[in-house]
Design a protein around this motif. Sequence first.
Motif, PDB file in Angstrom:
ATOM      1  N   SER A  49       0.827  -1.208   0.000  1.00  0.00           N
ATOM      2  CA  SER A  49       0.000   0.000   0.000  1.00  0.00           C
ATOM      3  C   SER A  49       0.865   1.262   0.000  1.00  0.00           C
ATOM      4  CB  SER A  49      -0.934   0.006   1.208  1.00  0.00           C
ATOM      5  OG  SER A  49      -0.202   0.043   2.424  1.00  0.00           O
ATOM      6  N   LYS A  50       2.016   1.211   0.689  1.00  0.00           N
ATOM      7  CA  LYS A  50       2.918   2.362   0.714  1.00  0.00           C
ATOM      8  C   LYS A  50       3.568   2.555  -0.657  1.00  0.00           C
ATOM      9  CE  LYS A  50       4.040   2.242   5.652  1.00  0.00           C
ATOM     10  NZ  LYS A  50       5.121   2.088   6.670  1.00  0.00           N
ATOM     11  N   ALA A  51       3.895   1.448  -1.309  1.00  0.00           N
ATOM     12  CA  ALA A  51       4.491   1.539  -2.649  1.00  0.00           C
ATOM     13  C   ALA A  51       3.508   2.179  -3.627  1.00  0.00           C
ATOM     14  CB  ALA A  51       4.893   0.153  -3.136  1.00  0.00           C
ATOM     15  N   THR A  98       1.683   6.858  -6.606  1.00  0.00           N
ATOM     16  CA  THR A  98       0.510   7.687  -6.900  1.00  0.00           C
ATOM     17  C   THR A  98       0.882   9.165  -6.818  1.00  0.00           C
ATOM     18  OG1 THR A  98      -1.040   6.025  -6.051  1.00  0.00           O
ATOM     19  CG2 THR A  98      -1.837   8.290  -6.168  1.00  0.00           C
ATOM     20  N   ILE A  99       1.650   9.511  -5.774  1.00  0.00           N
ATOM     21  CA  ILE A  99       2.083  10.904  -5.619  1.00  0.00           C
ATOM     22  C   ILE A  99       2.937  11.338  -6.808  1.00  0.00           C
ATOM     23  CG2 ILE A  99       3.532  12.440  -4.233  1.00  0.00           C
ATOM     24  CD1 ILE A  99       2.650  10.820  -1.776  1.00  0.00           C
ATOM     25  N   TRP A 100       3.902  10.477  -7.202  1.00  0.00           N
ATOM     26  CA  TRP A 100       4.741  10.809  -8.352  1.00  0.00           C
ATOM     27  C   TRP A 100       3.909  10.922  -9.630  1.00  0.00           C
ATOM     28  CZ3 TRP A 100       9.218  12.931  -8.125  1.00  0.00           C
ATOM     29  CH2 TRP A 100      10.091  12.667  -7.064  1.00  0.00           C
ATOM     30  N   ALA A 101       2.917  10.070  -9.764  1.00  0.00           N
ATOM     31  CA  ALA A 101       2.064  10.109 -10.953  1.00  0.00           C
ATOM     32  C   ALA A 101       1.262  11.407 -11.014  1.00  0.00           C
ATOM     33  CB  ALA A 101       1.129   8.907 -10.957  1.00  0.00           C
ATOM     34  N   PHE A 138       0.333  16.893 -13.316  1.00  0.00           N
ATOM     35  CA  PHE A 138       0.274  18.350 -13.182  1.00  0.00           C
ATOM     36  C   PHE A 138       1.343  19.026 -14.030  1.00  0.00           C
ATOM     37  CE2 PHE A 138      -2.107  17.622  -9.133  1.00  0.00           C
ATOM     38  CZ  PHE A 138      -3.212  18.402  -9.463  1.00  0.00           C
ATOM     39  N   VAL A 139       2.538  18.416 -14.092  1.00  0.00           N
ATOM     40  CA  VAL A 139       3.596  18.959 -14.952  1.00  0.00           C
ATOM     41  C   VAL A 139       3.155  18.901 -16.411  1.00  0.00           C
ATOM     42  CG1 VAL A 139       5.951  18.573 -15.792  1.00  0.00           C
ATOM     43  CG2 VAL A 139       5.453  18.427 -13.354  1.00  0.00           C
ATOM     44  N   VAL A 149      -1.927   5.173 -15.592  1.00  0.00           N
ATOM     45  CA  VAL A 149      -1.390   5.193 -14.231  1.00  0.00           C
ATOM     46  C   VAL A 149      -2.153   4.223 -13.334  1.00  0.00           C
ATOM     47  CG1 VAL A 149      -1.192   6.600 -12.143  1.00  0.00           C
ATOM     48  CG2 VAL A 149      -0.412   7.502 -14.337  1.00  0.00           C
ATOM     49  N   SER A 150      -3.490   4.218 -13.444  1.00  0.00           N
ATOM     50  CA  SER A 150      -4.325   3.349 -12.612  1.00  0.00           C
ATOM     51  C   SER A 150      -3.993   1.889 -12.810  1.00  0.00           C
ATOM     52  CB  SER A 150      -5.814   3.594 -12.928  1.00  0.00           C
ATOM     53  OG  SER A 150      -6.176   4.922 -12.641  1.00  0.00           O
ATOM     54  N   VAL A 151      -3.676   1.511 -14.040  1.00  0.00           N
ATOM     55  CA  VAL A 151      -3.335   0.119 -14.337  1.00  0.00           C
ATOM     56  C   VAL A 151      -1.929  -0.206 -13.833  1.00  0.00           C
ATOM     57  CG1 VAL A 151      -2.899  -1.544 -16.178  1.00  0.00           C
ATOM     58  CG2 VAL A 151      -4.872  -0.011 -16.332  1.00  0.00           C
ATOM     59  N   VAL A 152      -0.977   0.673 -14.125  1.00  0.00           N
ATOM     60  CA  VAL A 152       0.422   0.423 -13.793  1.00  0.00           C
ATOM     61  C   VAL A 152       0.648   0.368 -12.280  1.00  0.00           C
ATOM     62  CG1 VAL A 152       2.764   1.371 -13.936  1.00  0.00           C
ATOM     63  CG2 VAL A 152       1.284   1.373 -15.946  1.00  0.00           C
ATOM     64  N   LEU A 153      -0.106   1.162 -11.515  1.00  0.00           N
ATOM     65  CA  LEU A 153       0.089   1.211 -10.068  1.00  0.00           C
ATOM     66  C   LEU A 153      -0.042  -0.154  -9.404  1.00  0.00           C
ATOM     67  CD1 LEU A 153      -1.698   4.511  -8.936  1.00  0.00           C
ATOM     68  CD2 LEU A 153       0.740   3.984  -8.832  1.00  0.00           C
TER      69      LEU A 153
END
Length: 281
Positions: free
Chosen positions: A132-134, A139-142, A147-148, A174-178
């Motif tokens: 869950s932490k990973a 998620t934060i990086w994504a 935003f960038v 992103v949702s799939v890769v996470l």
Amino acid sequence: PKENQTLVVQYEQPDKLSPAEVGLIMDAHVAAVSISATIVDLAVRGYVRIVESEKTGMISFGKTYILKKIKEVDAALQPFEQKIMTEFFGDQKEISLQDVAKDKTFYKRVAVVKGAIEQSVVDKKYFSMAPSKAIGKYTIWAMIAIFVLLFFLKVDKNAPWLLIGDVFVTFLVVSVVLHFMPKKTEAGAVARWHGRGFKEYLQTAEKYRLEWQEKEKIFEKFLPYAMVFGVVSQWSKAFAGFDMKPPQWYQGSALSNGVFSAVAFGSTMSSFGSVLSQASS
């Protein structure tokens, strides 16, 4: 690390791990059924008794259950097992899942238990970081990346929907890769390969001779693992026709014509798992 792709039937769980730990290694997250399977495992080991209640509940077609604490927490339990005993029972000797369903804060206790299970597999070096932490980390990086992306993209005034499409596709990827970001160690990859072989055994057990194994109460012992793998029906059918004594840790209607039926009992345990999952969420 890559897993060995050759499937080999295994007759024991990997590294003597608990059902919840095996489930986490297989799926990289703690599913609701892992909590139910842990309760059943604790019951098999004499810490809890599961009682099918006569009350009419509002969950699972009117069936509800009562959990009775038979044995106090001791050093024989792993930290996350101690946590589930204290979080579920507190100072009480018994709890009703009907009451659990009414407790709007109970999900917080479940979250504590899930965190303890994740910490267990990290401490045992099966994951480099709690899954869950990973996922949270990436998620934060994504989100920063999205935003960038938005900041540097030029919006076509004649087709603003293109920007919306870009963001949607990025979010979808992103949702799939996470789900693939939690990283197993070498030991974790080996344990998952072993777990696949163990699941194969549980769901095809009718192919093997079980008469001598039943002396060790193997039906009860591996039932929580069958719950985690979603193969309770197959595991139970392998014992159809066996002359078996009903488990001492369960009280209820899982009897067929006065004779214990492994198939009926397996169905009851699946029902119990569903009720507990609904109640605790």
